[in-house]
Design a protein around this motif. Structure first.
Motif, PDB file in Angstrom:
ATOM      1  N   TYR A  22      -9.480   4.993  -4.536  1.00  0.00           N
ATOM      2  CA  TYR A  22      -8.239   5.465  -3.909  1.00  0.00           C
ATOM      3  C   TYR A  22      -8.355   5.629  -2.398  1.00  0.00           C
ATOM      4  N   GLU A  30       3.494   7.552 -10.321  1.00  0.00           N
ATOM      5  CA  GLU A  30       3.722   8.491 -11.412  1.00  0.00           C
ATOM      6  C   GLU A  30       3.452   9.883 -10.867  1.00  0.00           C
ATOM      7  N   MET A  81       0.832  -1.203   0.000  1.00  0.00           N
ATOM      8  CA  MET A  81       0.000   0.000   0.000  1.00  0.00           C
ATOM      9  C   MET A  81       0.874   1.264   0.000  1.00  0.00           C
ATOM     10  N   LYS A  82       2.164   1.089   0.321  1.00  0.00           N
ATOM     11  CA  LYS A  82       3.049   2.250   0.326  1.00  0.00           C
ATOM     12  C   LYS A  82       3.451   2.572  -1.106  1.00  0.00           C
ATOM     13  N   LEU A  98      -4.570   6.287  -1.488  1.00  0.00           N
ATOM     14  CA  LEU A  98      -3.703   5.203  -1.961  1.00  0.00           C
ATOM     15  C   LEU A  98      -2.641   5.605  -2.979  1.00  0.00           C
ATOM     16  N   GLN A  99      -2.872   6.720  -3.694  1.00  0.00           N
ATOM     17  CA  GLN A  99      -1.896   7.086  -4.712  1.00  0.00           C
ATOM     18  C   GLN A  99      -0.824   8.021  -4.157  1.00  0.00           C
ATOM     19  N   LYS A 100      -0.814   8.185  -2.835  1.00  0.00           N
ATOM     20  CA  LYS A 100       0.141   9.122  -2.219  1.00  0.00           C
ATOM     21  C   LYS A 100       1.568   8.764  -2.617  1.00  0.00           C
ATOM     22  N   ASN A 101       2.399   9.764  -2.724  1.00  0.00           N
ATOM     23  CA  ASN A 101       3.795   9.532  -3.093  1.00  0.00           C
ATOM     24  C   ASN A 101       4.637  10.636  -2.458  1.00  0.00           C
ATOM     25  N   PRO A 102       5.946  10.487  -2.460  1.00  0.00           N
ATOM     26  CA  PRO A 102       6.767  11.472  -1.728  1.00  0.00           C
ATOM     27  C   PRO A 102       6.585  12.906  -2.213  1.00  0.00           C
ATOM     28  N   ASP A 140       3.110  14.180  -1.121  1.00  0.00           N
ATOM     29  CA  ASP A 140       3.120  14.359   0.339  1.00  0.00           C
ATOM     30  C   ASP A 140       3.668  15.729   0.726  1.00  0.00           C
ATOM     31  N   PRO A 179      -8.242   4.437   1.254  1.00  0.00           N
ATOM     32  CA  PRO A 179      -7.568   3.270   1.853  1.00  0.00           C
ATOM     33  C   PRO A 179      -8.542   2.221   2.395  1.00  0.00           C
ATOM     34  N   ASP A 195       5.577   2.348  -3.460  1.00  0.00           N
ATOM     35  CA  ASP A 195       6.764   1.755  -4.047  1.00  0.00           C
ATOM     36  C   ASP A 195       6.739   1.880  -5.568  1.00  0.00           C
ATOM     37  N   PHE A 196       5.663   2.396  -6.119  1.00  0.00           N
ATOM     38  CA  PHE A 196       5.573   2.667  -7.554  1.00  0.00           C
ATOM     39  C   PHE A 196       4.597   3.833  -7.724  1.00  0.00           C
ATOM     40  N   ASN A 255      -2.176  14.133  -8.440  1.00  0.00           N
ATOM     41  CA  ASN A 255      -1.212  13.033  -8.546  1.00  0.00           C
ATOM     42  C   ASN A 255      -1.387  11.960  -7.487  1.00  0.00           C
TER      43      ASN A 255
END
Lengths: 212, 391
Positions: B373, B7, B1-2, B210-214, B217, B375, B4-5, B260
């Protein structure tokens, strides 16, 4: 703290610096543990991957056909769908597809033609499709990671997705469902029997769907 | 869920600051276009904001081909086709959207019609179906909430079919977003509050969905800090240019974040509440946000807890759960404050929703794409339960 930073700065991106950066990044975004067998799956040749994907899509199609006649949950889910609704799954850009249609209240596999499908779920590549078919990720994770895109009305796509989740819950073992579903479905004794029956009819079902 | 992939994409040039609007003709020149079709609405025109746009063209080689000021609150295929026709008739070569989400969506929709040379938007519904390079679109938001100036989404009603058509495509990103504080200063306190809470909701949901990314964030956190530091100031004193500019930035940054990382159950329910009971999107988001956060507590206490220090403005002691609960309470507190200051509704019943409509809202919400999306799994019964609590 600042001393340590300076030391790293003076060394540039040496192994210590990378390790420190890696540790810090990992603490924020822990890398998901590589599922067993995923790399092996990725290393297969394209024709083999294509073959696996085709069988998986046929299994999904056969599962839909069988469960839409025997599973109360799926029957209820598709009861509101209009007759003749067509939806499909496909792998970009020349990969295998499966197209399904609601006919006489049940779902029927109608081949690979996407032309008349109201909704098409596209996988952007075959590896992404295999990750889902092999039970490494769930449908929601595939969407969240942009591995799939939907052509058509999103509301109808959500209905199809719920139906697909029901079918997947009968196709995969509990352990996989626990890992890939947001909430693994709890199955009654009757549903477990139905799952076993589906497994028995799946092979002939795939063969029949493949012939179509 | 983290993550790790993931866009991430945002090709929009942002110009933010006092008199930023004056750069509009220069930006058109940079995009090699000369004649703009301005898409706006009666409210924006009535507030005198179009005069600022016209003034910006003085002394430039660029011009306004036509001003379309009849955009309705919910954009439709009829309006979009009308705007596209005007674009061709008036020999325009770019769109300038001046307004809120509906004006921006109308310009995006008309751009699809012009570029794809079609009058049937239905066949472009869904994700990533637009392949042709579109006409340049420059956006001047007059609200601070939707973030549409930096999103890849357009939602347009199909009047004949009675459905809302959603389009997402990298081609739909505007080319330029211009944030000028004078363009949001005329917003009344209640709309300022509602749109500001819309921005805050985008940022909060972007942080835990769910689509969170660095990248999203870090944007979400910045947007939250700006909103928590400036929304009340804007409602208190609409003429506070610094606060207005900060909120415009909060909205834009939250827009990039959620474009995003997507949004979840709060938006699914808010879209449905808007569709069934015509509750403004920002109002519905404000009411539902704390309940949506609660819905995700079991799976996202860590992430929601991380937001506590930004939402509360101080470090919160305790474990993830305690921090997450403090974060939710902070959202309730700001809602309460905005209610006292501007009359922003805090319950669905105060926003014109009647109890007999809750089932219909829940039914629509479970077919909303945002739920993918979220959780936590949300069934019809669970959606109804959230609505009942928010009622």
């Amino acid at each position: 703290m600042s001393q340590s930073s300076n030391k790293n700065d003076s060394r540039g991106l040496d192994s210590g610096g990378l390790a420190a950066a890696g540790a810090s990044a990992a603490s924020i975004y822990p890398k998901a543990k590589e599922p067993l067998g995923m790399n092996r799956l990725f290393s297969l040749s394209y024709p083999v991957k294509r073959g696996i994907a085709r069988v998986a899509l046929l299994a999904l199609g056969a599962g839909f056909e069988y469960l839409s006649r025997h599973c109360d949950k799926l029957k209820e889910e598709i009861s509101g769908w209009e007759e003749g609704r067509i939806f499909a799954l496909s792998i970009l850009s020349q990969g295998p597809s499966v197209t399904m249609k609601k006919e006489n209240g049940a779902i029927r596999c109608v081949g690979e033609d996407l032309k008349n499908a109201e909704i098409v779920f596209y996988f952007k590549n075959i590896d992404s499709a295999l990750m889902l078919f092999a039970g490494f990720i769930g449908a929601h994770t595939a969407s969240a990671q942009h591995r799939t895109i939907v052509h058509g009305d999103i509301g109808i796509a959500m209905e199809a997705l719920r139906a697909m989740n029901i079918v997947q819950s009968y196709l995969y073992p509990g352990l996989v469902l626990k890992k890939t579903f947001k909430r693994a479905p709890k199955m009654s004794f009757g549903e477990k029997i139905l799952k076993a029956k589906l497994m028995l009819v799946l092979l002939p079902g795939i063969a029949a769907a493949a012939r179509r | 869920m983290k993550s790790d992939f993931y866009e991430f994409f945002c090709p929009v040039k942002v110009i933010s600051g006092r008199q930023a609007l004056s750069n509009l003709p220069h930006e058109m020149d940079q995009l090699n276009v000369k004649r703009a079709l301005v898409v706006t609405d009666k409210g924006v025109a009535g507030a005198g904001l179009i005069r600022y746009v016209e003034d910006a063209f003085q002394g430039s080689a660029c011009s306004i081909g036509h001003i379309f000021d009849e955009t309705p609150p919910d954009s439709s295929n009829v309006v979009v086709n009308q705007v596209a026709e005007l674009f061709k008739q008036k020999n325009c070569d770019c769109f300038v959207a001046v307004g809120g989400g509906s004006c921006i969506d109308t310009a995006k929709g008309a751009n699809i019609v012009v570029t794809e040379q079609t009058d049937d938007l239905m066949k472009f519904r869904g994700a990533e179906r637009l392949k042709k390079a579109m006409k340049p679109l420059l956006v001047v938001p007059t609200t601070a909430g939707t973030g549409s100036e930096v999103t890849l989404v357009a939602v347009i009603s199909n009047v004949q079919a009675g459905v809302k058509m959603a389009f997402t495509s990298d081609r739909l990103y505007p080319n330029v977003a211009i944030l000028d504080p004078k363009m949001t200063m005329t917003m009344p306190p209640k709309i300022t509050a509602a749109t500001g809470m819309d921005a805050l909701t985008h940022a909060v949901e972007a942080y835990y969905c769910l689509q969170k990314n660095p990248i999203s964030d870090s944007l979400a956190i910045t947007a939250i800090k700006l909103a928590m530091g400036n929304l009340v100031k804007c409602v208190e004193n609409g003429k506070d240019e610094d606060a207005r500019l900060a909120m415009a930035n909060s909205s834009l940054i939250a827009g990039i974040a959620f474009s995003n990382s997507m949004v979840g159950v709060v938006h699914a329910l808010a879209h449905a509440t808007g569709g069934v009971c015509h509750v403004p999107h920002g109002v519905a988001n404000a009411i539902l946000l704390p309940f949506g956060m609660e819905n995700n507590l079991a799976k996202r206490a860590g992430e929601i807890g991380e937001l506590a220090q930004y939402l509360c403005g101080r470090e919160i002691p305790g474990d993830d759960r305690a921090k997450a609960e403090a974060a939710i309470q902070a959202v309730r507190d700001i809602n309460k404050k905005l209610n006292q200051m501007s009359g922003l509704p805090n319950r669905l019943r105060d926003a014109g929703v009647t109890e007999d409509k809750l089932e219909a809202i829940a039914k629509v919400a479970v077919n909303d794409g945002a739920l993918i999306y979220n959780p936590e799994e949300v069934t019809y019964e669970e959606a109804l339960e959230i609505l009942r609590r928010a009622f």
